[in-house]
Design an enzyme around this catalytic site. Structure first.
Site, PDB file in Angstrom:
ATOM      1  N   GLU A 194      38.999  67.914  33.039  1.00  0.00           N
ATOM      2  CA  GLU A 194      39.500  68.627  31.852  1.00  0.00           C
ATOM      3  C   GLU A 194      39.305  70.132  31.952  1.00  0.00           C
ATOM      4  O   GLU A 194      40.106  70.894  31.417  1.00  0.00           O
ATOM      5  CB  GLU A 194      38.795  68.097  30.599  1.00  0.00           C
ATOM      6  CG  GLU A 194      39.373  68.655  29.310  1.00  0.00           C
ATOM      7  CD  GLU A 194      38.948  67.852  28.089  1.00  0.00           C
ATOM      8  OE1 GLU A 194      38.709  68.476  27.047  1.00  0.00           O
ATOM      9  OE2 GLU A 194      38.848  66.609  28.172  1.00  0.00           O
TER      10      GLU A 194
ATOM     11  N   ASP B 237      37.552  64.522  29.610  1.00  0.00           N
ATOM     12  CA  ASP B 237      36.447  64.080  28.758  1.00  0.00           C
ATOM     13  C   ASP B 237      36.698  62.663  28.255  1.00  0.00           C
ATOM     14  O   ASP B 237      37.829  62.299  27.890  1.00  0.00           O
ATOM     15  CB  ASP B 237      36.278  65.025  27.559  1.00  0.00           C
ATOM     16  CG  ASP B 237      35.563  66.309  27.949  1.00  0.00           C
ATOM     17  OD1 ASP B 237      35.221  66.461  29.131  1.00  0.00           O
ATOM     18  OD2 ASP B 237      35.363  67.166  27.071  1.00  0.00           O
TER      19      ASP B 237
ATOM     20  N   TYR C 158      26.617  63.678  27.110  1.00  0.00           N
ATOM     21  CA  TYR C 158      27.865  64.070  26.442  1.00  0.00           C
ATOM     22  C   TYR C 158      27.635  64.297  24.948  1.00  0.00           C
ATOM     23  O   TYR C 158      27.173  63.389  24.244  1.00  0.00           O
ATOM     24  CB  TYR C 158      28.912  62.977  26.647  1.00  0.00           C
ATOM     25  CG  TYR C 158      30.291  63.317  26.153  1.00  0.00           C
ATOM     26  CD1 TYR C 158      31.065  64.270  26.796  1.00  0.00           C
ATOM     27  CD2 TYR C 158      30.832  62.677  25.039  1.00  0.00           C
ATOM     28  CE1 TYR C 158      32.343  64.569  26.354  1.00  0.00           C
ATOM     29  CE2 TYR C 158      32.104  62.970  24.590  1.00  0.00           C
ATOM     30  CZ  TYR C 158      32.853  63.922  25.253  1.00  0.00           C
ATOM     31  OH  TYR C 158      34.113  64.229  24.802  1.00  0.00           O
TER      32      TYR C 158
END
Length: 714
Positions: A7, A103, A312
């Protein structure tokens, strides 16, 4: 060759390092078997209405609603060069397959799929799904690579979300802008979030303070507050409506003998707080560190991507999966040295096993990602920027604290009698400090500690204090309270299924809530003042004209329920999109037919060129210039003398005191200031003297902000 699409460039470089892709190319890194390239967020987006049909360049009510069967996509011009690089690579004849490494979430899935579709790529696709950016996590992710088809539901959900927001936003914004001749932005999540701010605005504006008095008595080694045991509302039992009665009680007991009547001790347990998801991390960082929601997200993302220090961050789960017990133990053992004394004090089980709890490990409570914790890679504390260091400290301490025993204490309530009057004292006696050992001592809790008291103990009343108080209006929202309100929106809904869904989603998602708040500020519907976020006049006016169907969290609840079911392959997308088209048509018809009128300030008018320069100037009633005695007038930015053309430069800038924590100057404030020379408000005092206007916060000895009365060009 296998092409991996990340990303962001930083993520792409991390993946390339693990895959040993060291040969640099234009927008990619190549290795023996893999080639890693990257997007820069969204490279492809939905077209604007006028790009679908040129007639939509001119906004006309008769052209609404705009309901294309399909909404075409386009390449974003700013990042077109990187899109072309990816397109060429994924379509290259030597490319065997493509790995989506954006992601791991709804938006990341959409970013890749739009690029893949726009490039008309036909190569097979697999999905990399990871929750941390350490080398070990990336390697494990590639070992467990999954077919892209397993995430088709997530893609359909993301597409429906994007197209639904487009249909509602584009149509409703145009319709309400045309109807009210003011540039207005309407959105599925944005508008009900604004409604939360406007509701609080009205609660504060409509609040009528009630004065009352309290009496406290000093018993030497503790103090008590008078209360009426017969009061219906215990919370109001200490309020005395008039000063004379309060003074009589204080005089009656002063210097007299008092005796402890009862001592009640109730055993209490405070369980450790749960691990962080993004929203709870943003709330606490706002309270403890003063970070905005947007800042917390950016710092957490930096800790995740750049420093590989946390997992994350864009997660909505506060739990860990069962298969992470071993990795979590390693994470704790790899925390920097300053945390190790706390790690050692965890009540480890036999053979060094972590204490297990469903409040920590629960597969049923895991969504796309688990809770935010440090990675098993020792964070370089000496290299972290100050803000990243503070946020990491919060995450590290929380990860340790969840394994500690509860904080146990006795909640003490003492009733002391004197001359027929009763005084209440509350405090606590800590038995086991538990998880609070992980954190610095709380001064407030220290103050709550009471001496050992028993019924019948005697004391003499020393000093008595009569204090004048008043009820307080609700506090303005902060990032923390607004995030909480967004997360919990819709709890009052009657539909049980909807209410249950809103528990997990609320308004927006953890990943989007910060952007929604910033968007409200950007378009002028809300403003910040210190930590407070308040609706502006424009925001209040918009909610005044918006129908419940778009201003209520119920609409978002229905959408989130449907999108969640689409992601799980439990709902048909066509049925959902037809519902969106019906809602869009209703909003257009509402805007056309509504009899509600609203006036928006001149600078908000649609299509007015140089609106800021030509904004109307209006006189300020009953206000005269303190320098020359001529009438005072108001424009968009300031209050000033109407004789400015004749050389009088008296000026009060509306935002002149805000940098120092003062309020924005309003018509009412300026009228009072010019008439009285000083105005005392809930936050401080504004004063005009010695050629300056100053703001002094309550309790401060010196002004925190000032500005001159005379404007001089630099």
């Amino acid at each position: 060759m296998i092409v991996v699409v990340a990303e962001k460039p930083s993520v792409g470089r991390d993946i390339a390092r693990v895959l040993k892709c060291q040969e640099r190319g234009d927008g990619f890194l190549r290795g023996e078997n893999y080639l890693v390239t990257w997007a820069m967020g969204h490279l492809v987006t939905l077209c604007e209405p006028d790009e679908i049909d040129e007639k939509y360049k001119k906004w006309r009510m008769e052209d609404l609603p705009i309901l294309p069967e399909t909404i075409p996509t386009k390449v974003i011009s700013k990042t077109k060069s990187q899109y072309n690089i990816i397109k060429k690579l994924i379509n290259d004849r030597d490319t065997e397959k493509v790995i989506c490494a954006t992601d791991a979430g709804r938006e990341g899935e959409l970013i890749f799929r739009l690029i893949y579709s726009q490039a008309k790529c036909q190569k097979p696709v697999e999905r990399l799904w990871i929750s941390s950016m350490t080398d070990e996590a990336i390697r494990e992710g590639f070992e467990q690579i999954k077919p892209s088809a397993e995430y088709d539901g997530l893609y359909r959900s993301a597409t429906c979300r994007a197209q639904a927001d487009w249909l509602v936003g584009m149509n409703a914004s145009r319709a309400f802008t045309l109807r009210f001749d003011a540039l207005l932005s309407i959105g599925r999540v944005q508008t009900p979030t604004l409604a939360i701010l406007v509701k609080r605005h009205h609660e504060i504006a409509d609040f009528k303070p009630e004065e009352y008095f309290t009496v406290s008595a000093d018993f030497g080694d503790y103090a008590g507050q008078w209360f009426d045991p017969a009061a219906e509302d215990e919370k109001k039992s200490s309020r005395i409506p008039d000063q004379e009665t309060a003074k009589k009680i204080a005089a009656q007991v002063k210097g007299k003998a008092a005796r402890v009547q009862t001592v009640d001790a109730e055993e209490k347990k405070d369980w450790p707080p749960q691990l962080y998801d993004l929203t709870s991390l943003q709330r606490e960082a706002n309270k403890k560190l003063g970070f905005t929601a947007d800042k917390t997200l950016k710092v957490a993302q930096e800790l995740y991507e750049k420093w590989k220090a946390v997992t994350y961050p864009r997660t909505d789960s506060r739990y860990l999966p069962m298969d992470m017990i071993g990795r979590t133990k390693l994470t704790l053992q790899k925390l920097p040295g300053e945390y190790q004394p706390h790690v050692a004090a965890i009540p480890w089980k036999e053979e060094g096993k972590l204490p297990f709890s469903k409040r920590i490990f629960d597969n049923a409570k895991i969504s796309d990602h688990h809770a935010i914790i440090p990675t098993p890679q020792t964070a370089p504390l000496d290299k972290l920027p100050p803000d990243a260091r503070k946020l990491f400290d919060m995450i590290a301490r929380r990860t340790i604290a969840v394994f500690y025993p509860p904080h146990e204490y006795d909640q003490i309530k003492v009733i002391t009698a004197c001359e027929g009057q009763l005084f209440k004292t509350t405090g606590r006696t800590v038995k086991i400090n538990g998880w609070k050992d992980v954190y610095p001592a709380d001064e407030k809790e220290k103050d709550e500690t009471l001496p050992s008291l028993h019924p019948g103990d005697g004391r003499t009343v020393g000093k008595t204090t009569v204090k004048k108080e008043s009820t307080k209006p609700p506090a303005p929202h902060t990032d923390a309270s607004l995030l909480s309100a967004m997360e919990n929106a819709g709890r009052e809904l009657e539909d049980e299924k909807l209410r249950e869904q809103m528990k997990g989603s609320g308004l927006g998602t953890p990943a989007t809530r910060a952007a929604i708040i910033e968007r409200l500020i950007q378009v002028g519907y809300a403003s910040r003042r210190g930590r407070a976020i308040q609706a502006t006049d424009k925001g209040v006016a918009l909610i005044g004209i918006a129908p419940e169907e778009i201003a209520s969290p119920e609409t978002t609840g229905k959408w989130e329920l449907a999108l969640d079911e689409i992601a799980k392959n439990q709902r048909d997308t066509q049925r959902f999109m037809q519902g969106i088209r019906n809602l869009t048509t209703f909003l257009i018809q509402y805007a056309r037919d509504t009899k509600i009128e609203a006036a928006f300030p001149e600078e908000m008018r649609r299509g007015k060129k140089d609106a800021k320069k030509t904004a109307a100037v209006k006189p300020l009633p009953d206000a005269v210039c303190p320098l020359c005695g001529k009438p005072v007038q108001e424009n968009q930015k300031a209050f000033g003398c109407s004789a400015w053309r004749d050389g009088c430069h008296f000026t009060l800038w509306k935002d002149g005191l805000r940098r120092g924590g003062g309020p924005a100057l309003t018509e009412k404030l300026v009228q009072l200031l010019l008439k009285q020379g000083a105005v005392k408000g809930s936050t401080g005092v504004i004063q005009m003297q010695n050629g300056l206007v100053t703001f002094t916060p309550n309790g401060a000895e010196a002004p925190s902000a000032s500005m001159p009365l005379i404007y001089q060009k630099k």
